[in-house]
Design a protein around this motif. Structure first.
Motif, PDB file in Angstrom:
ATOM      1  N   UNK A   1     -59.256  91.206  63.180  1.00  0.00           N
ATOM      2  CA  UNK A   1     -59.602  89.987  63.054  1.00  0.00           C
ATOM      3  C   UNK A   1     -58.242  88.656  63.081  1.00  0.00           C
ATOM      4  N   UNK A   2     -57.635  87.727  63.491  1.00  0.00           N
ATOM      5  CA  UNK A   2     -56.477  87.158  62.941  1.00  0.00           C
ATOM      6  C   UNK A   2     -57.332  85.717  63.021  1.00  0.00           C
ATOM      7  N   UNK A   3     -55.785  84.682  62.809  1.00  0.00           N
ATOM      8  CA  UNK A   3     -56.846  83.481  62.381  1.00  0.00           C
ATOM      9  C   UNK A   3     -55.185  82.329  63.089  1.00  0.00           C
ATOM     10  N   UNK A   4     -55.726  81.730  64.253  1.00  0.00           N
ATOM     11  CA  UNK A   4     -54.992  80.510  64.698  1.00  0.00           C
ATOM     12  C   UNK A   4     -54.670  79.816  64.146  1.00  0.00           C
ATOM     13  N   UNK A   5     -53.780  79.265  63.683  1.00  0.00           N
ATOM     14  CA  UNK A   5     -53.822  77.922  63.431  1.00  0.00           C
ATOM     15  C   UNK A   5     -54.093  75.895  64.634  1.00  0.00           C
ATOM     16  N   UNK A   6     -54.299  76.031  63.648  1.00  0.00           N
ATOM     17  CA  UNK A   6     -54.363  73.969  64.923  1.00  0.00           C
ATOM     18  C   UNK A   6     -53.190  73.564  65.308  1.00  0.00           C
TER      19      UNK A   6
END
Length: 330
Positions: free
Chosen positions: A46-51
């Motif tokens: 899983x990974x977070x993608x910034x704005x």
């Protein structure tokens, strides 16, 4: 001084070659790839993608599945062959399952192939998901306006008819090319990804009820669409409400009322915004003098052009160019 009005176009001549206004807008769509990542992921991951403002992100799953989470929205399952467009630049999460832990995208072990293309092999060794993730920009003013009309999240589960056949083949080709990484493979992959994104937008335009409203509805209108395309094709002309109405084959009053009702702004307001969008594009992409850009869009007075630009964008043309010149160092 207002835009030059010394050369009034012959509306009949301008309208003659225009056949499909919406088709012409789609023809103008040009994607500028900012970042592409071909992923080979094994659960759990899983990974977070910034704005990221002003971009369109897309996810194409070529094998397996994943979950997409955006804010308070219900998690969205993306299966093999699905494509999702994210048009708002909002931060989001991609993961193998609802409970999989996530990390920041920037911290993952990517392999840099070119400045704009990377591969990512990551995860815990379980079920495999292969996908392409990309961030692109629309270079042309038409594309920027179209992107503003798209829903924040656009998911295509199935592709109809002939489009489905060649798009599935294209996705498979992208997947195979990514595995082999032959010379020039990143160029092939990114170009094909652009085609898939544009086809997804066409699919939405042709099938979604909300795509037959506002500007898109105006482009489909047999008369108003002709006037819009005339402005698009020759923005430097000395258009007036009268000449645009004649191009549309309507009376001045009927044209004005119908244009405003469909587009949400008057024809002359639309023309000004369109010219300024083109001007912004020229400022960002070329080193042309301000006076040359102004003249190319029908303004004989540089100050008048600058005032119009600031009314539309809230900043001066010089500030846009300064931002462009400073961007490589950022």
């Amino acid at each position: 001084m207002s835009p030059a009005d010394t050369h009034i176009p012959d509306p009949a001549a301008v309208a003659q070659p225009i056949g499909d206004p919406l088709g012409e807008v789609l023809h103008l769509l040009k994607l500028s790839g900012t970042f592409y990542c071909q992923t080979d992921l094994s659960a759990p991951w899983g990974f977070n993608v910034p704005k990221v403002d002003g971009v369109l992100a897309f996810i194409v799953v070529t094998e397996g599945q994943c979950w997409l989470e955006i804010g308070d929205r219900k998690p969205l399952l993306i299966g093999q062959g699905n494509l999702v467009l994210l048009t708002s630049g909002a931060p989001h999460i991609l993961r193998s399952g609802p409970d999989a832990k996530t990390e920041d995208l920037a911290s993952l072990p990517v392999r840099k192939i070119t400045d704009a293309y990377e591969t990512l092999h990551y995860g815990g060794g379980g079920d495999v998901t292969r996908a392409m993730y990309g961030i692109v920009r629309f270079d042309h003013a038409a594309g920027q306006r179209l992107m503003a009309m798209l829903p924040d999240v656009l998911k295509i589960d199935t592709w109809q008819g002939y489009a489905g056949t060649w798009l599935q083949s294209t996705l498979q080709f992208i997947s195979n090319e990514a595995r082999q990484l032959r010379p020039g493979g990143e160029t092939v992959i990114t170009r094909l990804a652009d085609v898939v994104v544009i086809e997804a937008i066409r699919n939405w335009i042709n099938t979604a009820p909300e795509a037959n409203t506002g500007w898109l509805q105006a482009l489909r209108d047999a008369q108003i669409g002709q006037a819009i395309m005339a402005m698009h094709r020759t923005p430097a002309e000395g258009w007036t409400v009268e000449t645009l109405a004649k191009t549309a084959g309507m009376s001045r009053s009927a044209f004005s009322a119908r244009f405003t009702a469909l587009v949400g702004q008057s024809a002359m307001q639309y023309l000004t915004v369109w010219r300024m969008q083109l001007a912004r594009q020229k400022l960002l992409e070329t080193g042309l003098p301000l006076a040359t850009i102004a003249d190319s869009l029908g303004y004989t007075s540089e100050p008048a052009f600058s005032r119009a630009f600031k009314r539309v964008f809230g900043v001066s043309p010089g500030q846009i160019r300064h931002k462009k010149e400073a961007s490589p160092a950022q």
